[in-house]
Scaffold this active site. Structure first.
Site, PDB file in Angstrom:
ATOM      1  N   CYS A 126       0.959  -1.297   0.505  1.00 44.44           N
ATOM      2  CA  CYS A 126      -0.116  -0.118  -0.425  1.00 44.44           C
ATOM      3  C   CYS A 126       1.143   0.978   0.374  1.00 44.44           C
ATOM      4  O   CYS A 126       1.500   1.315   0.730  1.00 44.44           O
ATOM      5  CB  CYS A 126      -1.106   0.248   1.081  1.00 44.44           C
ATOM      6  SG  CYS A 126      -2.121   1.812   1.231  1.00 44.44           S
TER       7      CYS A 126
ATOM      8  N   CYS B 130       0.253   3.349   3.066  1.00 43.67           N
ATOM      9  CA  CYS B 130       1.104   2.895   3.808  1.00 43.67           C
ATOM     10  C   CYS B 130       2.977   2.954   3.870  1.00 43.67           C
ATOM     11  O   CYS B 130       3.024   3.818   5.246  1.00 43.67           O
ATOM     12  CB  CYS B 130       0.709   1.096   3.899  1.00 43.67           C
ATOM     13  SG  CYS B 130      -1.356   1.384   4.597  1.00 43.67           S
TER      14      CYS B 130
END
Length: 436
Positions: A266, A269
């Protein structure tokens, strides 16, 4: 015209043994009450519900005990029918809660199809969902026919549904099934996000799946838990959590815990990672680490009790005595009131970090001032030594005393600032708890 006809009928129609079968098929969802004539409470409740929902459902009632017996219903009892299924309940006194539950059961297809339009409904049904993964419509139809007796037997206990393995096969991984090995069967206890996959080498037959379902309902099967190994050490500023230590670290402890659920692939992230490490550093002091744990869990490799709606959510799990329930925070969502309150809860937690950072800067400034003061005093003492030993001794002693006081004052400011920060954050979290 159909709605006008329904409005022309009484809210509750009287049914007899001669009209019952026709009445059952008169609408998409039909509720028939089998109450004794003197059961005033049950009859009044049923009539009240019928008056409020007559536009949506058809309501009938009979006081005939012989008819109830012939239908296999124990008075007081309710039977809810739809074209695909029948649900029934018998209880000492059916309550208002009984009716929505029966309508939901009756209106759910016996074996439906999981897809974008139906997934949320199955998750909100409040009962486990049995998935039947198959690649072609013909296979799904064949398995639905094979397992129909089980779906009938367990109607109201488990929802059965097929799912297109070609389009949604990746979801099998979420159920701890091996993606690409079809057909496959698994049960998900939706309220706890527990997964019960079958052996994918076994055939999907009424006999095999029937035994699996019976064992599941009897509590003989443990949920499948996907987890990384528990870390041998957790000395960094951010505590690494896995499925096998999630309960110990996040739930059963005496500290507040902020958890980031992330995926390694991600992008958001990855961008958050250095900032999250900084946040962990802010809480790394002995004073604050006793109160707060900053943690993270790879949600792609570990099963956790709460379902993750996308990645990059953070969850604050406050100490139970302050707030007994966890609160999920999704920073990239906006607009709804619950999310707004959750963001405030995040801010309440983050205020600790901000206050500690302020305290740290204040400490640096105070320490610098104390150092300058001490240096100045020592310099003055040195000059005094040059002019007279006796005076120098007194001046040096005075300088050391002043420097010590300055350092003590700086340390006191740091302690008070940190204490105030923790107190303000606790009060803020308590305030949000009251609102939630």
């Amino acid at each position: 015209a159909r709605d006008m006809t329904k409005q022309a009928l009484p809210a509750v129609s009287e049914v007899t043994k001669d009209t019952l079968e026709e009445f059952k098929t008169a609408d998409k969802v039909v509720l028939v009450a089998y109450f004794a004539a003197d059961d005033k409470a049950s009859n009044e409740t049923f009539t009240s519900v019928a008056n409020g929902l007559r536009d949506n459902f058809l309501f009938g009632a009979t006081n005939d005990a012989a008819l109830a017996k012939a239908e296999g219903v124990k008075q007081p009892g309710l039977v809810c029918t739809s074209p695909s299924t029948t649900a029934r309940t018998s209880s000492p006194r059916p309550s208002m809660r009984t009716y929505p539950r029966l309508r939901k059961v009756a209106s759910t297809p016996l074996i439906g199809e999981v897809g974008p339009e139906t997934y949320a409904g199955y998750m909100a049904a409040g009962i486990p969902l049995a998935y039947i993964f198959a690649e072609t419509p013909e296979e799904r139809e064949e398995f639905a026919k094979e397992l129909k007796p089980l779906a009938l037997k367990h109607k109201g206990e488990i929802n059965f549904a097929t799912i297109d393995a070609k389009s949604f096969g990746q979801h099998a991984g979420n159920l701890n099934l091996k993606v690409g090995t079809w057909p496959a069967f698994a049960i998900q206890r939706t309220e706890k996000n527990e997964k019960f996959p079958t052996n994918q080498e076994a055939k999907i037959t009424e006999k095999e799946i029937g035994k699996f379902v019976d064992d599941f309902l009897a509590g003989k099967i443990d949920p499948s838990i996907k987890s990384e190994p528990i870390p041998e050490s957790n000395d960094g500023p951010v505590t690494v959590v896995v499925a096998h230590n999630y309960k110990d670290v996040v739930i059963d402890n005496d500290k507040d815990v902020l958890v980031e659920f992330y995926a390694p692939w991600c992008g958001h992230c990855k961008a958050l990672a250095p900032k999250y490490e900084e946040l962990g550093q802010l809480y790394a002091s002995d004073e604050l680490s006793k109160l707060v744990t900053i943690a993270k869990v790879d949600a792609t490799l570990n099963d956790v009790p709460d379902e993750i709606q996308g990645f990059l959510p953070s969850s604050l799990f406050p100490l139970a005595r302050r707030m007994p329930q966890s609160t999920t925070l999704v920073p990239h969502c906006r607009g709804s009131r619950p999310v707004h309150r959750r963001e405030r809860l995040t801010q309440a937690s983050a205020s600790v970090g901000e206050a500690v950072e302020d305290a740290t800067e204040s400490a640096k400034a105070s320490a610098s001032s104390a150092t300058d003061s001490a240096a100045s005093a020592v310099s003055e003492g040195t000059e005094t030594v040059k002019s007279g030993a006796s005076v120098a001794s007194d001046s040096a002693s005075s300088a050391a005393s002043e420097a010590t006081k300055s350092v003590k004052s700086a340390a006191s400011e740091v302690t008070n600032s940190a204490s105030s920060a923790a107190s303000e954050a606790s009060a803020s979290a308590s305030s949000v708890k009251d609102e939630l």
